[in-house]
Motif scaffolding. Structure first.
Motif, PDB file in Angstrom:
ATOM      1  N   ILE A 143      14.613 -21.487 -49.600  1.00 23.53           N
ATOM      2  CA  ILE A 143      13.750 -22.434 -48.892  1.00 23.53           C
ATOM      3  C   ILE A 143      13.060 -23.341 -49.905  1.00 23.53           C
ATOM      4  O   ILE A 143      12.332 -22.867 -50.771  1.00 23.53           O
ATOM      5  CB  ILE A 143      12.703 -21.699 -48.038  1.00 23.53           C
ATOM      6  CG1 ILE A 143      13.399 -20.876 -46.945  1.00 23.53           C
ATOM      7  CG2 ILE A 143      11.728 -22.679 -47.420  1.00 23.53           C
ATOM      8  CD1 ILE A 143      12.451 -20.113 -46.062  1.00 23.53           C
ATOM      9  N   ASP A 144      13.312 -24.624 -49.804  1.00 19.87           N
ATOM     10  CA  ASP A 144      12.704 -25.599 -50.710  1.00 19.87           C
ATOM     11  C   ASP A 144      12.427 -26.863 -49.908  1.00 19.87           C
ATOM     12  O   ASP A 144      13.249 -27.781 -49.860  1.00 19.87           O
ATOM     13  CB  ASP A 144      13.635 -25.887 -51.887  1.00 19.87           C
ATOM     14  CG  ASP A 144      12.976 -26.789 -52.935  1.00 19.87           C
ATOM     15  OD1 ASP A 144      11.749 -26.960 -52.862  1.00 19.87           O
ATOM     16  OD2 ASP A 144      13.699 -27.311 -53.804  1.00 19.87           O
ATOM     17  N   VAL A 145      11.274 -26.895 -49.256  1.00 13.43           N
ATOM     18  CA  VAL A 145      10.913 -27.993 -48.370  1.00 13.43           C
ATOM     19  C   VAL A 145       9.918 -28.912 -49.076  1.00 13.43           C
ATOM     20  O   VAL A 145       8.947 -28.431 -49.674  1.00 13.43           O
ATOM     21  CB  VAL A 145      10.284 -27.458 -47.066  1.00 13.43           C
ATOM     22  CG1 VAL A 145       9.945 -28.595 -46.117  1.00 13.43           C
ATOM     23  CG2 VAL A 145      11.233 -26.463 -46.397  1.00 13.43           C
ATOM     24  N   PRO A 146      10.124 -30.215 -49.048  1.00 19.36           N
ATOM     25  CA  PRO A 146       9.175 -31.143 -49.683  1.00 19.36           C
ATOM     26  C   PRO A 146       7.772 -30.984 -49.102  1.00 19.36           C
ATOM     27  O   PRO A 146       7.610 -30.667 -47.918  1.00 19.36           O
ATOM     28  CB  PRO A 146       9.761 -32.525 -49.350  1.00 19.36           C
ATOM     29  CG  PRO A 146      11.218 -32.271 -49.089  1.00 19.36           C
ATOM     30  CD  PRO A 146      11.282 -30.913 -48.467  1.00 19.36           C
ATOM     31  N   THR A 147       6.771 -31.225 -49.937  1.00 15.26           N
ATOM     32  CA  THR A 147       5.378 -31.025 -49.512  1.00 15.26           C
ATOM     33  C   THR A 147       5.016 -31.783 -48.236  1.00 15.26           C
ATOM     34  O   THR A 147       4.347 -31.211 -47.365  1.00 15.26           O
ATOM     35  CB  THR A 147       4.420 -31.408 -50.653  1.00 15.26           C
ATOM     36  OG1 THR A 147       4.650 -30.530 -51.763  1.00 15.26           O
ATOM     37  CG2 THR A 147       2.968 -31.274 -50.214  1.00 15.26           C
ATOM     38  N   PRO A 148       5.408 -33.048 -48.062  1.00 15.90           N
ATOM     39  CA  PRO A 148       5.050 -33.741 -46.812  1.00 15.90           C
ATOM     40  C   PRO A 148       5.577 -33.034 -45.568  1.00 15.90           C
ATOM     41  O   PRO A 148       4.889 -32.979 -44.545  1.00 15.90           O
ATOM     42  CB  PRO A 148       5.683 -35.125 -46.991  1.00 15.90           C
ATOM     43  CG  PRO A 148       5.759 -35.320 -48.464  1.00 15.90           C
ATOM     44  CD  PRO A 148       6.071 -33.961 -49.013  1.00 15.90           C
ATOM     45  N   LEU A 149       6.796 -32.516 -45.645  1.00 20.31           N
ATOM     46  CA  LEU A 149       7.348 -31.794 -44.504  1.00 20.31           C
ATOM     47  C   LEU A 149       6.639 -30.460 -44.326  1.00 20.31           C
ATOM     48  O   LEU A 149       6.432 -29.997 -43.200  1.00 20.31           O
ATOM     49  CB  LEU A 149       8.850 -31.588 -44.685  1.00 20.31           C
ATOM     50  CG  LEU A 149       9.700 -32.859 -44.687  1.00 20.31           C
ATOM     51  CD1 LEU A 149      11.177 -32.510 -44.833  1.00 20.31           C
ATOM     52  CD2 LEU A 149       9.468 -33.662 -43.417  1.00 20.31           C
ATOM     53  N   GLN A 150       6.289 -29.803 -45.431  1.00 15.11           N
ATOM     54  CA  GLN A 150       5.522 -28.565 -45.341  1.00 15.11           C
ATOM     55  C   GLN A 150       4.196 -28.802 -44.634  1.00 15.11           C
ATOM     56  O   GLN A 150       3.772 -28.002 -43.798  1.00 15.11           O
ATOM     57  CB  GLN A 150       5.256 -27.998 -46.734  1.00 15.11           C
ATOM     58  CG  GLN A 150       6.440 -27.330 -47.397  1.00 15.11           C
ATOM     59  CD  GLN A 150       6.049 -26.714 -48.733  1.00 15.11           C
ATOM     60  OE1 GLN A 150       5.181 -27.217 -49.444  1.00 15.11           O
ATOM     61  NE2 GLN A 150       6.685 -25.614 -49.093  1.00 15.11           N
ATOM     62  N   GLN A 151       3.521 -29.916 -44.973  1.00 10.21           N
ATOM     63  CA  GLN A 151       2.232 -30.206 -44.357  1.00 10.21           C
ATOM     64  C   GLN A 151       2.381 -30.487 -42.870  1.00 10.21           C
ATOM     65  O   GLN A 151       1.555 -30.037 -42.060  1.00 10.21           O
ATOM     66  CB  GLN A 151       1.573 -31.405 -45.049  1.00 10.21           C
ATOM     67  CG  GLN A 151       0.158 -31.704 -44.555  1.00 10.21           C
ATOM     68  CD  GLN A 151      -0.803 -30.557 -44.822  1.00 10.21           C
ATOM     69  OE1 GLN A 151      -1.016 -30.185 -45.979  1.00 10.21           O
ATOM     70  NE2 GLN A 151      -1.383 -29.978 -43.772  1.00 10.21           N
TER      71      GLN A 151
END
Length: 262
Positions: A143-151
């Motif tokens: 799992i490696d999701v960009p920070t904007p998508l994580q937020q």
């Protein structure tokens, strides 16, 4: 961009090919243009792989049929998704019969475990611990999701329990990476899980749900299901941080999280 929000239950039904419970065409169309939805679906599939591994030596073989490859919902929709199937060819899959339902119910912690626990204020934490014990070092590794998508995902998940949270506050720990968030349930009440991965590969989880009482409790270290854990309560919420066997790490993280009142 699509306007339809899909619940975790609908996405699990989609992965199972349960067309009566999932809007297959809508989900497939949304996947083509929504990276956040793709990340949610991938995370749910990875959870299923962990559950398959945990149940491999427990499930009965009678009446089960092997199901290899992607689910009918994913196949019919034509979405490649690059999601690993939790039931490799030649091994009985969890997507059929009772065990297929068990995987979907994993999102509802109390139903999934089905254990009879003596009533206690920390009974919910015992369920969380049993669920976390099924995680392996590979559960969160991909799992490696960009920070904007994580937020964006964290905003949705935290709102289910009436909180507002920042990914920035979850990324302050050296050698611990925030991976993803999701909504679970305990006794009909939403319970959110924030998943982390340590530099040594140990999966950690911070789970939060509303408290029925207003009492405050400072972080208290425990061992649950052989894992290091810390429980506390503040601001009308109950917390548990659990995973690995590093009591010092869990102690430091829980103290910091409590101090920030996440």
């Amino acid at each position: 961009m699509h306007d339809r929000y899909f619940t975790d239950e609908e996405l699990v039904a989609y992965l199972d090919g349960e067309t009566d419970f999932a809007p297959v065409a809508e989900i497939t169309a949304a996947l083509a243009q929504d990276p956040a939805l793709q990340a949610r679906l991938a995370a749910l599939e990875i959870d299923r792989a962990a559950l398959a591994e945990g149940f491999a030596d427990l499930r009965p073989e009678a009446g089960l049929r092997s199901v290899a490859g992607l689910s009918p919902g994913a196949r019919q929709g034509g979405w490649s998704g690059q999601i690993a199937d939790p039931a490799p060819h030649g091994r009985a899959g969890l997507r059929s019969g009772f065990w297929g339902g068990a995987v979907a119910a994993a999102l509802v912690v109390g139903v999934f475990l089905g254990a009879a626990l003596s009533p206690s204020r920390d009974g919910w934490a015992e369920y969380v611990a049993a669920y976390q014990a099924l995680y392996s070092n590979s559960t969160l590794a991909h799992i490696d999701v960009p920070t904007p998508l994580q937020q964006a995902e964290l905003d949705r998940v935290a709102a289910s329990i009436g909180k507002s949270m920042s990914v920035e506050h979850l990324q302050i720990f050296p050698d611990v990476r925030f991976a993803r968030s999701q909504i679970l349930s305990f006794e009909g009440q939403p319970l959110i899980q924030l998943a982390f991965l340590t530099s040594t590969g140990d999966p950690l989880a911070l789970c939060i749900m509303r408290a029925e009482e207003e009492a405050e409790r400072a972080p208290e270290l425990r061992r649950m299901e052989g894992l290091s854990a810390a429980l506390w309560q503040q601001g009308g919420y109950r917390y548990i941080l659990i995973g690995g066997e590093d009591d010092a790490l869990i102690g430091r993280m829980s103290a910091s999280l409590a101090a920030m009142n996440v």
